[in-house]
Motif scaffolding. Structure first.
Motif, short mmCIF file in Angstrom:
data_model
loop_
_atom_site.label_atom_id
_atom_site.label_comp_id
_atom_site.label_asym_id
_atom_site.label_seq_id
_atom_site.Cartn_x
_atom_site.Cartn_y
_atom_site.Cartn_z
N VAL B 46 -18.84 -46.80 -17.61
CA VAL B 46 -17.69 -46.43 -18.60
C VAL B 46 -16.47 -47.06 -19.73
CG1 VAL B 46 -16.12 -44.89 -18.73
CG2 VAL B 46 -17.81 -43.96 -16.93
N ASN B 47 -17.26 -48.05 -18.98
CA ASN B 47 -16.55 -49.30 -19.73
C ASN B 47 -17.68 -48.89 -21.13
OD1 ASN B 47 -13.98 -50.77 -20.32
ND2 ASN B 47 -14.89 -52.60 -19.58
N ARG B 48 -18.35 -49.76 -21.10
CA ARG B 48 -19.63 -50.18 -21.83
C ARG B 48 -20.17 -48.42 -22.91
NH1 ARG B 48 -22.06 -55.36 -21.13
NH2 ARG B 48 -21.08 -55.72 -18.95
N ASN B 49 -19.83 -47.52 -22.08
CA ASN B 49 -20.52 -46.00 -22.91
C ASN B 49 -19.03 -45.17 -22.66
OD1 ASN B 49 -22.92 -46.19 -22.64
ND2 ASN B 49 -22.84 -46.95 -20.71
N LYS B 50 -18.23 -45.57 -23.53
CA LYS B 50 -17.07 -45.23 -23.48
C LYS B 50 -17.36 -43.35 -24.15
CE LYS B 50 -14.44 -49.63 -24.93
NZ LYS B 50 -14.79 -49.64 -23.58
N GLY B 51 -15.72 -42.69 -22.98
CA GLY B 51 -16.43 -41.47 -23.90
C GLY B 51 -18.01 -40.50 -23.25
N SER B 52 -17.66 -41.44 -21.83
CA SER B 52 -19.35 -40.59 -21.38
C SER B 52 -19.45 -38.88 -20.36
CB SER B 52 -19.86 -41.50 -19.86
OG SER B 52 -20.52 -42.75 -20.85
N SER B 53 -19.96 -38.58 -20.37
CA SER B 53 -19.85 -37.60 -19.97
C SER B 53 -20.32 -36.76 -18.41
CB SER B 53 -20.49 -35.99 -20.49
OG SER B 53 -22.75 -36.52 -19.56
N LEU B 54 -19.56 -36.46 -17.35
CA LEU B 54 -19.79 -36.75 -16.15
C LEU B 54 -21.81 -36.76 -16.05
CD1 LEU B 54 -17.79 -36.33 -13.64
CD2 LEU B 54 -19.05 -33.68 -13.64
N TRP B 55 -22.17 -35.93 -16.67
CA TRP B 55 -24.03 -36.19 -16.39
C TRP B 55 -24.50 -37.17 -16.51
CZ3 TRP B 55 -28.19 -36.25 -18.69
CH2 TRP B 55 -29.07 -36.63 -18.09
N GLU B 56 -23.66 -37.97 -17.27
CA GLU B 56 -24.67 -39.31 -17.95
C GLU B 56 -24.12 -40.22 -16.65
OE1 GLU B 56 -24.36 -38.85 -22.37
OE2 GLU B 56 -22.05 -39.88 -21.32
N VAL B 57 -23.05 -39.74 -15.65
CA VAL B 57 -22.89 -41.19 -15.15
C VAL B 57 -23.30 -40.99 -13.83
CG1 VAL B 57 -20.69 -42.40 -14.23
CG2 VAL B 57 -20.26 -41.13 -16.07
N ALA B 58 -23.03 -39.98 -13.12
CA ALA B 58 -23.40 -39.19 -12.43
C ALA B 58 -25.17 -39.59 -12.26
CB ALA B 58 -23.46 -37.28 -12.17
N ASN B 59 -25.89 -38.90 -13.63
CA ASN B 59 -27.07 -39.81 -13.39
C ASN B 59 -27.69 -41.18 -13.48
OD1 ASN B 59 -30.43 -38.39 -14.19
ND2 ASN B 59 -29.88 -39.81 -16.57
N HIS B 60 -26.70 -41.95 -14.28
CA HIS B 60 -27.04 -43.25 -14.54
C HIS B 60 -26.76 -43.88 -12.92
CE1 HIS B 60 -26.82 -47.60 -15.24
NE2 HIS B 60 -25.53 -47.56 -14.67
N VAL B 61 -25.63 -43.93 -12.22
CA VAL B 61 -25.51 -43.90 -10.94
C VAL B 61 -26.10 -43.54 -9.95
CG1 VAL B 61 -23.52 -44.32 -9.08
CG2 VAL B 61 -23.04 -44.47 -11.63
N GLY B 62 -26.31 -42.38 -9.83
CA GLY B 62 -27.73 -41.75 -9.03
C GLY B 62 -26.67 -40.43 -8.43
N LEU B 63 -26.22 -40.37 -8.59
CA LEU B 63 -24.62 -39.03 -7.59
C LEU B 63 -25.30 -37.41 -8.35
CD1 LEU B 63 -21.95 -41.23 -6.76
CD2 LEU B 63 -24.08 -40.35 -5.08
N THR B 64 -24.72 -36.92 -7.13
CA THR B 64 -24.69 -35.38 -8.05
C THR B 64 -23.11 -35.40 -8.65
OG1 THR B 64 -23.82 -34.54 -5.80
CG2 THR B 64 -26.38 -34.68 -5.57
N PRO B 65 -24.21 -34.50 -9.44
CA PRO B 65 -22.22 -33.89 -10.19
C PRO B 65 -21.11 -33.28 -10.23
CG PRO B 65 -24.46 -33.03 -11.44
CD PRO B 65 -25.27 -33.64 -10.65
N PRO B 66 -21.32 -32.67 -8.23
CA PRO B 66 -20.31 -32.15 -7.85
C PRO B 66 -20.04 -34.04 -7.16
CG PRO B 66 -22.09 -31.38 -7.18
CD PRO B 66 -22.82 -32.11 -8.02
#
Lengths: 150, 150
Positions: B46-66
């Motif tokens: 998120v620090n490198r991709n400011k304003g990321s959505s939850l889905w984007e971060v979940a996808n990157h890290v490999g966790l489900t949205p919940p």
DNA sequence: TTAAATAGTTGTAATATCTAATTATTAGCA
DNA sequence: TGCTAATAATTAGATATTACAACTATTTAA
């Protein structure tokens, strides 16, 4: 090409967690015979070091003895490992992998290797050689005995 | 030196989890500002991709949205991140790292880099170059954008 | 021969993670 | 336009994982 330690470390920190994420997803996504990475590492370690004590395994995998005791409980409940008293020191237990455990270990190992080999297949031989050399170097640095780790 | 895919994959599978274990222990063992690896990866992304959505971060890290939603809850409760509505699409959320979050990210990053660089310090330059080359190859294979990952 | 050390397990609690269900919003189309 | 489907996120509920502290059993050693 300039190669300073700081830069190499940064690259490691970027790349290693993502490879690990791939390995983790691969291991978990096989119905019924899925393993977590720590479970896999325990099975692999004990399979190569038959009769290991709980402490040895906990130390290798980086969990506390209570956590390892519970993790092993789970693998025993699934019929993948067995625990028996060490006759020479009855405080200790001797851990072994059952036939069923070996079968699942083998399946999961092969699946994960296929996943990784598939990824590596996109690279030409000299890149793969670089990877081998690098892993060899990292193996010594992180003190991983040959053909043992996981 | 023979370098076949299967063998390279096996080496990766042995070595990568152990490096990861070192990274994990290093990150967790700093009182009060400890981070789990997923937490660290979320902050870094998120620090490198400011304003990321939850889905984007979940996808990157490999966790489900919940799971990611809860992980982010925790980081917000610790004052390391902020969540605000996306004005263009009010279903989405825009995630950012707070100043405090950046400070902790920086500290943990530096600590982990020191740990890794220290290990790498035992190697001569050509070994480190091999590591750099290997990581570069792995980066492309696992589709990790430069200066992004974690 | 008893005090200290060691190996393992159990009690308890905090995290972390998932699937399913729910809410809010947007997009597509008849 | 107005309704249906799709998307983004969260909440609910359940299960796993892991840790620390306390406890039991056994061995070592003073």
């Amino acid at each position: 090409m300039t190669v300073d330690r700081e830069e190499s470390a940064r690259t490691l920190l970027e790349v290693v967690p993502i490879i690990m994420q791939g390995i983790r997803l691969e291991m978990r996504n096989r119905r019924l015979l899925d393993l977590t990475v720590p479970q896999f590492r325990v099975l692999a370690f004990v399979n190569r070091n038959k009769g290991s004590s709980l402490w040895e395994v906990a130390n290798h995998v980086g969990l506390t003895p209570p956590s390892m005791s519970r993790l092993v409980d789970g693998l025993i409940a699934r019929g993948l490992m067995a625990r028996k008293d060490d006759p020479d020191d009855r405080r200790r237990v001797q851990l072994t992998v059952t036939g069923r455990g070996q079968a699942i270990l083998e399946t999961v190992t092969q699946g994960t290797l296929s996943y990784l080999a598939d990824k590596l297949g996109d690279l030409d031989a000299d890149k793969r050689e670089a990877i081998d050399n690098a892993m060899e170097a990292l193996r010594t640095v992180f003190a991983i005995p040959h053909g043992d780790g996981r």
